[in-house]
Design an enzyme around this catalytic site. Structure first.
Site: not given
Length: 316
Positions: A156, A182
């Site tokens: 990501s 994350y």
């Protein structure tokens, strides 16, 4: 053929015949995983939906078989937050004797509150990276048997939020920050692609990291309605918005994963970061790379080696 941010998984697969191709998609019962699995199956691949919920997994497999006309879509139980579950999955898959041409490490958690996996890992690092690390290394015999095999590691643009903290990756001493955690896990997904290719590229096994884009899926489940509104991702009633500029639909979000799986220009090429169905470039101006770019630490060979060694130790 050139694709872009608006291309869909079906656009990418048009003209491809995947008959005889074996694929596993983690998190294949919903969201991007389900769309990726459906698209691969439509092109003729035999697809395993590897997901934790048996009811959802079996229902998704049945729907895909009916929608695609492909009978070779099956569910197999997999909990990435449990190394025991991963070991059971890999043992059972290897027992089939089938080679594995495509492994799409799609499943994940995002922005989760602090929890630990069954093995004591911080949940985002444990599920997004360590679970997939154990899965992929456990499936190496099947990947080798394919002759050439591709692993797709969903990363990501959020990797910009954190490099790997090698001293405390599981938040045993430092304060927990859900988005930092994350980001660390997404950096790990990129470094994993580098490490796997470095070790097994000569065996025909390569891995690339993928930025799917920003899509409203179940991945958002840990974000509160208030936080969604604060970020502008929900309307005044708290309903998630589907008209965000720059966001993608689910078919568009699955396109780069599918491109990583089938693009001829990626044959035996790995250790790359892919965005909008193209090879991204490093960004050194600041810590907020635009689309199509990544921070250099994401694909750093030295960090990849260090993370590989740490991951082996943690999952041994």
């Amino acid at each position: 053929m050139t694709f872009d941010a608006h291309s869909t998984a079906d656009d990418v697969l048009r003209g491809h015949d995947l008959t005889g191709t074996e694929a596993i998609v983690t998190g294949g019962a919903s969201g991007l995983g389900a769309e990726t699995a459906r698209a691969l199956a439509t092109a003729g691949a035999r697809v395993v939906l590897a997901t934790r919920d048996r009811t959802r997994g079996e229902d998704a497999a049945a729907r895909m078989r009916e929608a695609t006309g492909n009978p070779d879509i099956e569910f197999r139980a997999l909990r990435l937050d449990s190394l025991a579950s991963v070991a059971t999955f890999t043992t059972e898959y290897l027992a089939t004797g089938r080679p594995l041409h495509l492994l799409v490490n799609n499943a994940g958690v995002m922005g989760a509150p602090f929890t630990r996996t069954a093995d004591g890992f911080e949940s985002q690092f444990g599920v997004n990276h360590l679970g997939h690390f154990a899965l992929t290394t456990g499936l190496l015999p099947a990947l080798r048997a394919a002759g050439t095999a591709r692993v797709v590691s969903l990363s990501s643009r959020a990797h910009r939020r954190s490099d790997i903290d090698f001293d405390d990756p599981n938040y045993e001493r430092r304060p927990y920050d859900a988005w930092q955690a994350y980001g660390q896990s997404k950096t790990a997904n990129g470094l994993f692609a580098v490490g796997l290719t470095a070790r097994y590229g000569d065996d025909g096994i390569t891995a690339n990291a993928v930025m799917p884009g920003t899509i409203m899926t179940d991945l958002m489940r840990h974000i509160s309605p208030a936080d969604l509104k604060a970020r502008g991702w929900a309307d005044e009633h708290g309903r998630p918005r589907t008209d965000m500029p720059g966001w993608k639909t689910v078919p568009q979000g699955a396109a780069t994963s599918v491109w990583a799986a089938v693009a001829p220009e990626l044959h035996r090429r790995g250790g790359l970061y892919l965005d909008n169905c193209a090879i991204a470039r490093p960004w050194t101006v600041d810590d907020d790379p635009p689309h199509g770019h990544y921070l250099p630490y994401l694909l750093d060979p030295g960090r990849a080696e260090r993370l590989w060694n740490l991951s082996e130790k943690l999952t041994a």
